[in-house]
Design an enzyme around this catalytic site. Sequence first.
Site, PDB file in Angstrom:
ATOM      1  N   SER A   1      67.342   2.966 -25.914  1.00  0.00           N
ATOM      2  CA  SER A   1      66.302   1.845 -25.876  1.00  0.00           C
ATOM      3  C   SER A   1      65.988   1.963 -27.568  1.00  0.00           C
ATOM      4  CB  SER A   1      65.077   1.731 -25.484  1.00  0.00           C
ATOM      5  OG  SER A   1      64.313   3.004 -25.719  1.00  0.00           O
TER       6      SER A   1
ATOM      7  N   ARG B   1      59.658  -5.232 -15.941  1.00  0.00           N
ATOM      8  CA  ARG B   1      60.495  -4.181 -16.212  1.00  0.00           C
ATOM      9  C   ARG B   1      61.017  -4.413 -17.449  1.00  0.00           C
ATOM     10  NH1 ARG B   1      62.747  -0.521 -13.074  1.00  0.00           N
ATOM     11  NH2 ARG B   1      63.255   0.201 -15.403  1.00  0.00           N
ATOM     12  N   GLY B   2      61.888  -3.713 -17.825  1.00  0.00           N
ATOM     13  CA  GLY B   2      62.765  -3.817 -19.058  1.00  0.00           C
ATOM     14  C   GLY B   2      62.038  -3.011 -20.177  1.00  0.00           C
TER      15      GLY B   2
ATOM     16  N   CYS C   1      55.147  11.552 -12.548  1.00  0.00           N
ATOM     17  CA  CYS C   1      54.781  10.486 -13.564  1.00  0.00           C
ATOM     18  C   CYS C   1      54.313   9.264 -13.114  1.00  0.00           C
ATOM     19  CB  CYS C   1      56.005  10.027 -14.492  1.00  0.00           C
ATOM     20  SG  CYS C   1      56.557  11.729 -15.335  1.00  0.00           S
TER      21      CYS C   1
ATOM     22  N   SER D   1      52.832   0.113 -14.090  1.00  0.00           N
ATOM     23  CA  SER D   1      52.230   1.370 -13.860  1.00  0.00           C
ATOM     24  C   SER D   1      51.039   1.331 -12.726  1.00  0.00           C
ATOM     25  CB  SER D   1      51.729   1.807 -15.069  1.00  0.00           C
ATOM     26  OG  SER D   1      50.459   2.670 -14.966  1.00  0.00           O
ATOM     27  N   LEU D   2      51.383   2.366 -11.728  1.00  0.00           N
ATOM     28  CA  LEU D   2      50.224   2.237 -10.641  1.00  0.00           C
ATOM     29  C   LEU D   2      48.961   2.717 -11.425  1.00  0.00           C
ATOM     30  CD1 LEU D   2      51.579   4.305  -7.823  1.00  0.00           C
ATOM     31  CD2 LEU D   2      51.824   1.974  -8.063  1.00  0.00           C
ATOM     32  N   ARG D   3      48.787   3.550 -12.484  1.00  0.00           N
ATOM     33  CA  ARG D   3      47.792   3.843 -12.946  1.00  0.00           C
ATOM     34  C   ARG D   3      46.973   2.639 -13.666  1.00  0.00           C
ATOM     35  NH1 ARG D   3      46.900   4.555 -18.248  1.00  0.00           N
ATOM     36  NH2 ARG D   3      49.151   4.206 -18.771  1.00  0.00           N
ATOM     37  N   ARG D   4      47.678   1.914 -14.456  1.00  0.00           N
ATOM     38  CA  ARG D   4      47.256   0.634 -15.050  1.00  0.00           C
ATOM     39  C   ARG D   4      46.654  -0.249 -13.808  1.00  0.00           C
ATOM     40  NH1 ARG D   4      52.028   0.831 -19.455  1.00  0.00           N
ATOM     41  NH2 ARG D   4      50.902   2.159 -21.044  1.00  0.00           N
TER      42      ARG D   4
ATOM     43  N   THR E   1      52.552  -5.363 -15.724  1.00  0.00           N
ATOM     44  CA  THR E   1      52.685  -3.866 -15.856  1.00  0.00           C
ATOM     45  C   THR E   1      53.432  -3.263 -14.446  1.00  0.00           C
ATOM     46  OG1 THR E   1      51.606  -1.846 -16.148  1.00  0.00           O
ATOM     47  CG2 THR E   1      50.431  -3.293 -14.909  1.00  0.00           C
TER      48      THR E   1
ATOM     49  N   LYS F   1      55.079  11.772 -21.660  1.00  0.00           N
ATOM     50  CA  LYS F   1      54.482  11.256 -20.612  1.00  0.00           C
ATOM     51  C   LYS F   1      55.836  11.044 -19.491  1.00  0.00           C
ATOM     52  CE  LYS F   1      53.690   6.500 -21.075  1.00  0.00           C
ATOM     53  NZ  LYS F   1      52.846   5.275 -20.869  1.00  0.00           N
ATOM     54  N   ASP F   2      56.859  11.146 -20.158  1.00  0.00           N
ATOM     55  CA  ASP F   2      57.970  10.809 -19.165  1.00  0.00           C
ATOM     56  C   ASP F   2      58.836  11.910 -18.863  1.00  0.00           C
ATOM     57  OD1 ASP F   2      58.008   8.099 -19.537  1.00  0.00           O
ATOM     58  OD2 ASP F   2      59.062   7.710 -21.253  1.00  0.00           O
TER      59      ASP F   2
HETATM   60  C1  DPM Z   1      55.195   6.612 -17.629  1.00  0.00           C
HETATM   61  C2  DPM Z   1      54.537   5.116 -17.463  1.00  0.00           C
HETATM   62  C3  DPM Z   1      55.089   4.302 -18.328  1.00  0.00           C
HETATM   63  C4  DPM Z   1      56.105   4.726 -18.932  1.00  0.00           C
HETATM   64  C5  DPM Z   1      53.418   5.247 -16.186  1.00  0.00           C
HETATM   65  C6  DPM Z   1      51.967   4.972 -16.853  1.00  0.00           C
HETATM   66  C7  DPM Z   1      54.709   2.888 -18.100  1.00  0.00           C
HETATM   67  C8  DPM Z   1      55.299   1.808 -17.237  1.00  0.00           C
HETATM   68  C9  DPM Z   1      54.904   0.311 -17.312  1.00  0.00           C
HETATM   69  C10 DPM Z   1      55.261   7.810 -17.009  1.00  0.00           C
HETATM   70  N1  DPM Z   1      56.113   6.122 -18.608  1.00  0.00           N
HETATM   71  O1  DPM Z   1      51.944   4.970 -18.046  1.00  0.00           O
HETATM   72  O2  DPM Z   1      51.020   5.144 -16.218  1.00  0.00           O
HETATM   73  O3  DPM Z   1      53.803  -0.003 -17.981  1.00  0.00           O
HETATM   74  O4  DPM Z   1      55.653  -0.255 -16.814  1.00  0.00           O
HETATM   75  C11 DPM Z   1      56.582   4.647 -21.498  1.00  0.00           C
HETATM   76  C12 DPM Z   1      56.211   3.932 -22.667  1.00  0.00           C
HETATM   77  C13 DPM Z   1      56.015   4.981 -23.622  1.00  0.00           C
HETATM   78  C14 DPM Z   1      56.630   5.990 -22.975  1.00  0.00           C
HETATM   79  C15 DPM Z   1      55.754   2.523 -22.779  1.00  0.00           C
HETATM   80  C16 DPM Z   1      54.201   2.296 -22.426  1.00  0.00           C
HETATM   81  C17 DPM Z   1      55.525   4.936 -25.059  1.00  0.00           C
HETATM   82  C18 DPM Z   1      54.369   5.574 -25.220  1.00  0.00           C
HETATM   83  C19 DPM Z   1      54.408   7.298 -25.418  1.00  0.00           C
HETATM   84  C20 DPM Z   1      56.865   3.942 -20.059  1.00  0.00           C
HETATM   85  N2  DPM Z   1      57.077   5.906 -21.713  1.00  0.00           N
HETATM   86  O5  DPM Z   1      53.829   2.991 -21.678  1.00  0.00           O
HETATM   87  O6  DPM Z   1      53.915   1.323 -22.794  1.00  0.00           O
HETATM   88  O7  DPM Z   1      55.273   7.697 -26.293  1.00  0.00           O
HETATM   89  O8  DPM Z   1      53.571   7.782 -24.891  1.00  0.00           O
END
Ligand code: DPM
Length: 340
Positions: free
Chosen positions: A15, A154-155, A244, A134-137, A132, A85-86
């Site tokens: 990506s 997604r995407g 995660c 993300s369950l957290r969000r 979004t 975070k991934d």
């Molecule tokens: C993880 C989450 C998301 C990413 C879950 C969360 C967001 C998924 C979504 C663990 N990884 O945050 O609660 O919103 O659909 C991800 C992003 C980044 C790293 C994109 C983002 C960039 C920011 C960084 C996807 N992983 O969260 O906007 O480097 O911390």
Amino acid sequence: MSKDGKVFKVGSRKSELALIQTNLVIEDLKKIYPERKFEIVSMHTMGDQILDRPLPKIGEKSLFTKELEEALSSGEVDLVVHSLKDLPTALPDGLAVGAILEREDARDGLLLNPKHRGLSLKTLPPNSIIGTSSLRRIAQLKRQFPSLVIKDIRGNLQTRLRKLDSGDYDGIILAVAGIHRMGWEHRISEILEESDMLYAVGQGALAVECRTADCSIFSPLSHIETLLRTVAERSLLCTLGGGCSAPVAVTSRLEGGILHLTAACWSLDGSITEQLSSKCSLVNENKSGTLEMYCGVTNAGVDEQKLSLAHHLGVNLANDLIDLGALKIIEEAKTANTSS
Ligand code: DPM
């Protein structure tokens, strides 16, 4: 890989954000190893390929890391750059986080369809659609802004921005760090403060994953304050066993030698929440730290006592949350999400 090898092979997802992040780390490495050459080996991961299901429903922990980690273990690449975070809190045998770079803004931001220019989560019309996965969000939005409608998205980031601008969504929530790295600062309508949205464990920091034997090659890239904060956060998540995709979020800061950590978890509709804060002093402590690995992060180059204290801050706060019933809340939220 010997220290005097000629080329560093760097694994990356394909990506645009992943490649930008990989190049940022290569620039930093070139400053330390000016004589080295770098070659990017990019690949798709399972998480990049499954686009028709919300992420938490796929259920694989190392969704975005597995293929890259296999390439590391086999020697096909020498390092992999990840968003911290991934990166799961338990890494495959023989691999470690060799460096964690200085954290960017760790908060989430709101991007709006241009027709809503100037609005915020509070002032958007009722039933506005926020994207979004993300369950957290989701949990925090439902709790703080019950009049908004949440829809899965997604995407990669470009795809999400296109879906936003085409009118499928009124707004989307993304990490400010990723938005900055893409050069999209002008699209941020609102940066979400702690009171509205806590961030994901490790959010905003980049990590170098490598073979354990090579950690000392990469540890000079580490930023001490980021390392201490994120070890506390990852130790919390590891103790909660959340992974995660759990509806778990944090904020942390290091101020005057005191490390502060706040953590919370929610049921999926945001109705049940547990939030706790704790802190510990990292100055003049005399506790002996014996751990060498903190949720996969090595202590190379950093005061081991401080890392041990940061680790215990996270573990203890997680155990306090567990005493309040956090495990049941997290489990129910994850099950509700996979079955709906
Ligand atoms: C993880 C989450 C998301 C990413 C879950 C969360 C967001 C998924 C979504 C663990 N990884 O945050 O609660 O919103 O659909 C991800 C992003 C980044 C790293 C994109 C983002 C960039 C920011 C960084 C996807 N992983 O969260 O906007 O480097 O911390």
